[in-house]
Design a protein around this motif. Structure first.
Motif, PDB file in Angstrom:
ATOM      1  N   LYS A  40       0.828  -1.202   0.000  1.00 36.69           N
ATOM      2  CA  LYS A  40       0.000   0.000   0.000  1.00 36.69           C
ATOM      3  C   LYS A  40       0.870   1.264   0.000  1.00 36.69           C
ATOM      4  O   LYS A  40       0.544   2.271  -0.652  1.00 36.69           O
ATOM      5  CB  LYS A  40      -0.923   0.002   1.200  1.00 36.69           C
ATOM      6  N   LYS A  41       1.970   1.188   0.737  1.00 37.39           N
ATOM      7  CA  LYS A  41       2.881   2.336   0.780  1.00 37.39           C
ATOM      8  C   LYS A  41       3.536   2.556  -0.580  1.00 37.39           C
ATOM      9  O   LYS A  41       3.711   3.712  -1.040  1.00 37.39           O
ATOM     10  CB  LYS A  41       3.959   2.101   1.842  1.00 37.39           C
ATOM     11  N   GLU A  43       2.308   1.821  -3.494  1.00 41.67           N
ATOM     12  CA  GLU A  43       1.337   2.373  -4.436  1.00 41.67           C
ATOM     13  C   GLU A  43       1.267   3.892  -4.364  1.00 41.67           C
ATOM     14  O   GLU A  43       0.937   4.564  -5.355  1.00 41.67           O
ATOM     15  CB  GLU A  43      -0.047   1.766  -4.152  1.00 41.67           C
ATOM     16  N   LYS A  44       1.595   4.443  -3.190  1.00 42.09           N
ATOM     17  CA  LYS A  44       1.569   5.900  -3.040  1.00 42.09           C
ATOM     18  C   LYS A  44       2.820   6.546  -3.637  1.00 42.09           C
ATOM     19  O   LYS A  44       2.846   7.771  -3.856  1.00 42.09           O
ATOM     20  CB  LYS A  44       1.466   6.264  -1.568  1.00 42.09           C
ATOM     21  N   PHE A  45       3.853   5.713  -3.894  1.00 45.10           N
ATOM     22  CA  PHE A  45       5.099   6.233  -4.470  1.00 45.10           C
ATOM     23  C   PHE A  45       5.430   5.417  -5.718  1.00 45.10           C
ATOM     24  O   PHE A  45       6.338   4.566  -5.712  1.00 45.10           O
ATOM     25  CB  PHE A  45       6.251   6.133  -3.457  1.00 45.10           C
ATOM     26  N   SER A  48       9.079   4.985  -7.090  1.00 47.61           N
ATOM     27  CA  SER A  48      10.086   4.204  -6.353  1.00 47.61           C
ATOM     28  C   SER A  48      10.656   3.059  -7.197  1.00 47.61           C
ATOM     29  O   SER A  48      11.786   2.641  -6.995  1.00 47.61           O
ATOM     30  CB  SER A  48       9.489   3.629  -5.056  1.00 47.61           C
TER      31      SER A  48
END
Length: 208
Positions: A40-41, A43-45, A48
């Motif tokens: 989930k983290k 998906e926000k970046f 990366s």
């Protein structure tokens, strides 16, 4: 560990195995949760450049590392559980075994009890044989009783016959019968003598 199984109601090895499986399941579920949080983290970046496949490989690698360390620690914990927790001390007895501790017997007492047991068994066998002999004797007495009943019935019949013929005393009837029998025997002897004499006379006349 049979005594521990009897005391706790389960085998210590089974208990330890269930603990191990529970820890393994918890560790696997925990890593899946951590993996989902990481995804989930990520998906926000999106910049990366970390893919879901790389995250899964990292999770599996970390699971292998943690599992190896866990197995080493669990081996120590297993020894401690089997020795300190799931172990019945020598001085602890089950309720059904306390009787044996309170009523301990020496070899001499045990031999004496065995001798008494053999003596009682022999006495029981002798009494059983005596009971069987008594039962056989009772059966014989029943047969004799039946025969006596027949004799008494016969006497009653004889007494009835005697009364019908005017003789009211059965003993006198037997005495009369005995005298009559003796008279008949005497008559038979006289007839036999006369018969022999006649035969001798006939034989002597034929010779002349």
């Amino acid at each position: 560990m049979c005594y521990e199984t009897q005391y706790f109601g389960f085998t210590p090895q089974t208990c330890v195995l269930r603990l191990y499986i529970s820890f393994q399941d918890y560790l696997f579920d925990m890593l899946l949760v951590v993996e989902s949080v990481i995804l989930k983290k990520i998906e926000k970046f999106p910049e990366s450049g970390i893919s879901r496949l790389e995250v899964r490989r990292s999770t599996e690698k970390y699971l292998t590392f943690v599992n190896d360390r866990f197995n080493q620690l669990f081996q120590r914990m297993e020894k401690c559980l089997l020795k300190m927790v799931l172990n019945v001390p020598r001085h602890v007895l089950l309720p059904e075994d306390k009787v044996h501790a309170e009523l301990s017997y020496s070899k001499e007492k045990f031999d004496s009890l065995q001798s008494d047991t053999r003596s009682l068994q022999a006495q029981c066998r002798a009494e059983s044989q005596a009971a069987q002999a008594l039962l056989a004797e009772l059966e014989e007495q029943k047969v004799m009783q039946a025969e006596l009943g027949k004799i008494l019935t016969w006497f009653d019949g004889m007494d009835k016959i005697c009364r019908e013929h005017g003789n009211f005393d059965l003993l006198e009837s037997f005495a009369f019968m005995a005298q009559t029998s003796k008279k008949l025997q005497g008559s038979m002897k006289e007839i036999d003598k006369k018969h022999k004499k006649l035969r001798l006379d006939v034989t002597s006349k034929e010779d002349v």
